[in-house]
Scaffold this active site. Structure first.
Site, PDB file in Angstrom:
ATOM      1  CG  ASP A  83      41.011  62.094  22.244  1.00  0.00           C
ATOM      2  OD1 ASP A  83      41.799  63.032  22.050  1.00  0.00           O
ATOM      3  OD2 ASP A  83      40.054  61.849  21.486  1.00  0.00           O
ATOM      4  N   GLY A  84      42.536  63.812  24.493  1.00  0.00           N
ATOM      5  CA  GLY A  84      42.321  65.052  25.238  1.00  0.00           C
ATOM      6  C   GLY A  84      40.836  65.371  25.282  1.00  0.00           C
ATOM      7  CD  GLU A 105      38.859  63.677  19.000  1.00  0.00           C
ATOM      8  OE1 GLU A 105      39.992  64.177  19.076  1.00  0.00           O
ATOM      9  OE2 GLU A 105      37.821  64.302  19.305  1.00  0.00           O
TER      10      GLU A 105
HETATM   11  C1  5RP Z   1      39.832  67.336  18.983  1.00  0.00           C
HETATM   12  C2  5RP Z   1      39.546  67.257  20.435  1.00  0.00           C
HETATM   13  C3  5RP Z   1      40.660  67.593  21.376  1.00  0.00           C
HETATM   14  O1  5RP Z   1      40.884  66.505  22.204  1.00  0.00           O
HETATM   15  C4  5RP Z   1      40.253  68.790  22.181  1.00  0.00           C
HETATM   16  O2  5RP Z   1      39.932  69.849  21.306  1.00  0.00           O
HETATM   17  C5  5RP Z   1      41.353  69.216  23.146  1.00  0.00           C
HETATM   18  O3  5RP Z   1      42.441  69.707  22.408  1.00  0.00           O
HETATM   19  P1  5RP Z   1      43.769  70.191  23.135  1.00  0.00           P
HETATM   20  O4  5RP Z   1      44.385  68.995  23.760  1.00  0.00           O
HETATM   21  O5  5RP Z   1      44.597  70.760  22.016  1.00  0.00           O
HETATM   22  O6  5RP Z   1      43.383  71.234  24.155  1.00  0.00           O
HETATM   23  O7  5RP Z   1      38.468  66.926  20.864  1.00  0.00           O
HETATM   24  O8  5RP Z   1      38.676  67.079  18.227  1.00  0.00           O
END
Ligand code: 5RP
Length: 232
Positions: A83-84, A105
């Site tokens: 995940d990011g 998540e």
């Molecule tokens: C979504 C998240 C994303 O992982 C976080 O916002 C990062 O997003 P990005 O990769 O678009 O910068 O927690 O709920």
């Protein structure tokens, strides 16, 4: 090098953790999307994995790209979630939920033997809190819940500025139908304590604080991908 290039490079590096037969959690957001695209290319070449998406958006993308999906009910214990993040610190604490998918998540990541985070270098912070902390709440009685959240910040002697998340002029709703209050806090010195306290408030569904969940972070930088691995 653009942020997107760094995100993509981190995603490709994380792909090396994926082994045939794994059950994977798929994160949400632009960085996770790079991973999903790269994973789909491997699936096309025969990689056998089954994935649990953490949002409707991720489900739609994974389905479109032909990634086999499953559910947490069918597979309550996953091998790996990728995940990011919105922020991470040197102790592998995270703030997530900028995209509003924090609840799923967190459920998926905490059901995985290992969580790998992929990010560009702008997400690295000394102390969490530059990014406003998303707190997911039940819409019923939201003002009463917000008051209790504010009282919790005061109890911990934290300054706070709380904003109800709005999208297209209307209160934002998560995939689960909840609201999000974004809490600008400056510095979060005790993430686990804050998470525990906020989660004890009736009406709070969960917070974007991920403490003790992430095992490795792949960070895209102009000089290549750096890897930070938590000691067991
Ligand atoms: C979504 C998240 C994303 O992982 C976080 O916002 C990062 O997003 P990005 O990769 O678009 O910068 O927690 O709920």
């Amino acid at each position: 090098m653009t942020a997107d290039n760094m995100k993509k490079a981190a995603a490709l590096e994380a792909l090396k953790l994926v082994k045939p037969g794994m059950k994977l959690g798929l994160g949400t957001g632009s960085t996770a999307n790079f991973f999903i695209e790269a994973l789909a290319a491997k699936v096309k070449k025969g990689l056998d994995v089954k994935c649990v998406p953490t949002s409707k958006a991720t489900r739609d993308l994974a389905e479109k790209l032909g990634i086999p999906l499953t559910t947490l009910d069918a597979h309550p214990h996953l091998d790996l979630t990728i995940d990011g993040t919105d922020e991470f610190d040197a102790d592998f604490n995270l703030i997530k939920g900028g995209g509003g998918a924090l609840l799923l998540e967190k459920i998926v990541a905490s059901s995985s033997a290992y969580m790998a985070v992929i990010a560009d270098e702008s997400k690295k912070v000394k102390t969490l809190g530059k990014f406003p902390l998303p707190v997911e709440v039940i819409p019923f009685g939201i003002k009463a819940t917000a008051w209790k959240i504010e009282r919790a910040f005061k109890f911990l002697k934290m300054e706070s500025k709380m904003t109800l998340r709005v999208k297209d002029g209307k209160p934002f709703r998560t995939d689960g139908g909840h609201a999000i209050i974004d809490c600008a806090l400056g510095e979060i010195k005790e993430p686990q304590r804050l998470d525990n306290l906020l989660n004890s408030i009736p009406g709070v569904v969960d917070t974007g604080l991920f403490a003790g969940i992430c095992g490795i972070v792949f960070v895209g930088t102009p000089k290549g991908v750096k890897e930070f691995k938590r000691k067991k």
